[in-house]
Motif scaffolding. Structure first.
Motif, PDB file in Angstrom:
ATOM      1  N   LYS A  35       0.917  -1.137  -0.228  1.00  0.00           N
ATOM      2  CA  LYS A  35      -0.039  -0.061  -0.036  1.00  0.00           C
ATOM      3  C   LYS A  35       1.042   1.241  -0.118  1.00  0.00           C
ATOM      4  CE  LYS A  35      -4.110  -1.700   2.102  1.00  0.00           C
ATOM      5  NZ  LYS A  35      -5.279  -1.663   3.338  1.00  0.00           N
ATOM      6  N   GLY A  36       1.643   1.473   1.086  1.00  0.00           N
ATOM      7  CA  GLY A  36       2.551   2.488   1.028  1.00  0.00           C
ATOM      8  C   GLY A  36       4.117   2.138   1.113  1.00  0.00           C
ATOM      9  N   GLY A  37       4.814   3.274   0.830  1.00  0.00           N
ATOM     10  CA  GLY A  37       6.316   3.020   0.725  1.00  0.00           C
ATOM     11  C   GLY A  37       6.829   4.200   1.893  1.00  0.00           C
ATOM     12  N   GLU A  38       8.360   3.569   1.635  1.00  0.00           N
ATOM     13  CA  GLU A  38       9.167   4.257   2.617  1.00  0.00           C
ATOM     14  C   GLU A  38      10.378   4.639   1.885  1.00  0.00           C
ATOM     15  OE1 GLU A  38      11.897   3.271   6.304  1.00  0.00           O
ATOM     16  OE2 GLU A  38      10.512   1.769   5.768  1.00  0.00           O
ATOM     17  N   VAL A  39      10.602   6.077   2.041  1.00  0.00           N
ATOM     18  CA  VAL A  39      12.090   6.660   1.328  1.00  0.00           C
ATOM     19  C   VAL A  39      13.108   6.020   1.761  1.00  0.00           C
ATOM     20  CG1 VAL A  39      13.170   8.684   0.676  1.00  0.00           C
ATOM     21  CG2 VAL A  39      10.771   8.865   0.545  1.00  0.00           C
ATOM     22  N   VAL A  40      14.081   5.306   1.232  1.00  0.00           N
ATOM     23  CA  VAL A  40      15.101   4.821   1.826  1.00  0.00           C
ATOM     24  C   VAL A  40      16.464   5.338   1.294  1.00  0.00           C
ATOM     25  CG1 VAL A  40      13.960   2.488   2.098  1.00  0.00           C
ATOM     26  CG2 VAL A  40      15.043   2.909   0.063  1.00  0.00           C
ATOM     27  N   ALA A  41      16.339   6.374   0.303  1.00  0.00           N
ATOM     28  CA  ALA A  41      17.740   6.993  -0.035  1.00  0.00           C
ATOM     29  C   ALA A  41      17.428   8.370  -0.952  1.00  0.00           C
ATOM     30  CB  ALA A  41      18.656   6.021  -0.951  1.00  0.00           C
ATOM     31  N   ARG A  42      18.129   9.234  -0.851  1.00  0.00           N
ATOM     32  CA  ARG A  42      18.131  10.525  -1.472  1.00  0.00           C
ATOM     33  C   ARG A  42      19.584  10.927  -1.916  1.00  0.00           C
ATOM     34  NH1 ARG A  42      13.447  13.794  -0.399  1.00  0.00           N
ATOM     35  NH2 ARG A  42      12.067  12.944   0.985  1.00  0.00           N
ATOM     36  N   ALA A  43      19.363  11.467  -3.111  1.00  0.00           N
ATOM     37  CA  ALA A  43      20.882  12.072  -3.844  1.00  0.00           C
ATOM     38  C   ALA A  43      20.449  13.327  -4.731  1.00  0.00           C
ATOM     39  CB  ALA A  43      21.360  10.947  -4.457  1.00  0.00           C
ATOM     40  N   LYS A  44      21.436  13.893  -4.973  1.00  0.00           N
ATOM     41  CA  LYS A  44      20.999  15.226  -5.719  1.00  0.00           C
ATOM     42  C   LYS A  44      20.959  14.715  -7.456  1.00  0.00           C
ATOM     43  CE  LYS A  44      21.576  18.399  -2.905  1.00  0.00           C
ATOM     44  NZ  LYS A  44      20.445  19.276  -2.209  1.00  0.00           N
ATOM     45  N   SER A  45      20.088  15.152  -8.277  1.00  0.00           N
ATOM     46  CA  SER A  45      20.090  14.616  -9.357  1.00  0.00           C
ATOM     47  C   SER A  45      21.021  15.170 -10.471  1.00  0.00           C
ATOM     48  CB  SER A  45      18.397  15.189  -9.881  1.00  0.00           C
ATOM     49  OG  SER A  45      18.445  16.551 -10.138  1.00  0.00           O
ATOM     50  N   GLY A  46      21.961  16.023 -10.140  1.00  0.00           N
ATOM     51  CA  GLY A  46      22.645  16.600 -11.176  1.00  0.00           C
ATOM     52  C   GLY A  46      22.406  17.523 -11.841  1.00  0.00           C
ATOM     53  N   GLY A  47      21.424  18.360 -11.517  1.00  0.00           N
ATOM     54  CA  GLY A  47      20.689  19.561 -12.355  1.00  0.00           C
ATOM     55  C   GLY A  47      19.501  20.008 -11.557  1.00  0.00           C
TER      56      GLY A  47
END
Length: 367
Positions: free
Chosen positions: A79-91
């Motif tokens: 049903k729902g998710g969990e954010v497990v990682a983030r990073a810059k997109s390069g722009g």
């Protein structure tokens, strides 16, 4: 048939999880909201990992662009998710993602850059905080000055017509080109060719079949066909036609999505489906349906289906034999599921959710 799960990208702060039941025990097909997963500003494009679909990547379309990895199913439910990682997109303004087994390829619309990040299917999911980047060439401001003042990569796909090496196709709305990229020895990507389009056309998305490439021009609402031989041979233009029959075309209108589902036993004939948006008609935007019965280089407009949606942007086929098409009105009308009829030549609305339930939908994944 068991209910189907659909993830919805949006211009809110969330990814929505929907359940679509095409054959409930009683009544008509149903579409309901299961969960809303907050992830950050405008997760307008979502894509799943090719070997682990419980891992979803989203681009956050903001000035300081980011990508996030979301894990579904941790609690035994999708049903729902969990954010497990983030990073810059390069722009700035990441609007398209392509996920391979070990690489996330990002198109940053506002800054005109392509970027890559190494990824995995286990912690930490995104393996580096520092994306590799490539600035796309840009020669001059285009005919549509408001939309073509810089490079604007709008989609990244692998070229399915190239069977000898991995090649990326990158429609660039700002430069009126589709770029062709191949991988270098050091792992980066390099431009090795391009396809030119009419000034002010604004190539947005592409699809391919046989030896032909189909490009949707957002700004002039055209479907353009080329033969696309292997590099270094140049492409050959075949035809160009409008994605709607009404004339004159309202100045506010643009084209958005192009889909080319594989033929199958239920739908043996090949059709191209494109969405037009911001139509002032009282019955909303249209989906144009083109037949390839006359040949892959000769699409013919055979139907236009009114959706009742405003700014029909994202759409995706799913279900057995791609029987169902989900479409969203990013600026009104919510989300609707259509069933294919007349062998694929037509569409009929079978389920919907209002904009008060799913806000500003921009893309879909059949989970």
């Amino acid at each position: 048939m068991a209910p189907l799960t659909i993830l919805v990208a949006s211009h809110t702060d969330s990814i929505y999880t929907l359940s679509f039941d095409p054959t409930p025990s009683t009544g008509s097909p149903t579409l309901e909201l299961l969960a809303r997963t907050p992830v950050g500003y405008h997760p307008s494009w979502i894509a799943s990992h090719p070997s682990n679909k419980s891992i979803i990547y989203a681009g956050l379309k903001q000035a300081d662009g980011e990508v996030v990895a979301i894990k579904y199913g941790r609690s035994g439910t999708i049903k729902g998710g969990e954010v497990v990682a983030r990073a810059k997109s390069g722009g700035a303004g990441p609007c398209t993602l392509l996920v391979t087994e070990d690489e996330l390829i990002i198109g940053n619309y506002t800054s005109g850059t392509i970027a890559t990040l190494p990824i995995s299917t286990s912690t930490p999911y995104i393996l580096s905080p520092n994306p590799w980047t490539l600035s796309m060439p840009f020669e001059h401001v285009g005919r549509n000055k408001a939309r073509q003042s810089s490079s604007h990569p709008h989609q990244i796909i692998f070229n399915p017509l190239n069977q000898t090496e991995k090649e990326l196709l990158v429609p660039d709305l700002g430069a009126d080109k589709v770029w062709r990229l191949t991988k270098r020895g050091d792992g980066g990507w390099a431009i090795c060719g391009h396809i030119d389009f009419e000034a002010g056309g604004g190539p947005r998305h592409v699809a391919a079949r046989g030896t032909s490439l189909y490009t949707l021009l957002e700004l002039t609402l055209k479907l353009v066909v080329h033969t696309l031989p292997p590099l270094p041979a140049p492409p050959t233009p075949l035809t160009s036609l409008l994605t709607l029959s009404a004339s004159p075309i309202p100045d506010t209108m643009t084209a958005a999505e192009i889909l080319l589902p594989e033929p199958n036993t239920s739908f043996p004939e090949t059709f191209i489906y494109t969405s037009n948006r911001d139509d002032p008609h009282s019955e909303g935007d249209t989906i144009a349906i083109f037949s390839l019965a006359a040949g892959e280089g000769q699409p013919v407009l055979v139907n236009e289906v009114r959706t009742g949606l405003n700014h029909a942007r994202g759409m995706a086929f799913g279900g057995d034999d791609d029987k169902y098409l989900i479409v969203g009105g990013a600026e009104g009308g919510g989300v609707k599921v259509f069933g294919r009829i007349d062998g694929g030549k037509g569409l009929e609305e079978i389920a919907k959710l209002g904009a008060d339930v799913v806000g500003c939908p921009t893309g879909f994944l059949w989970y």
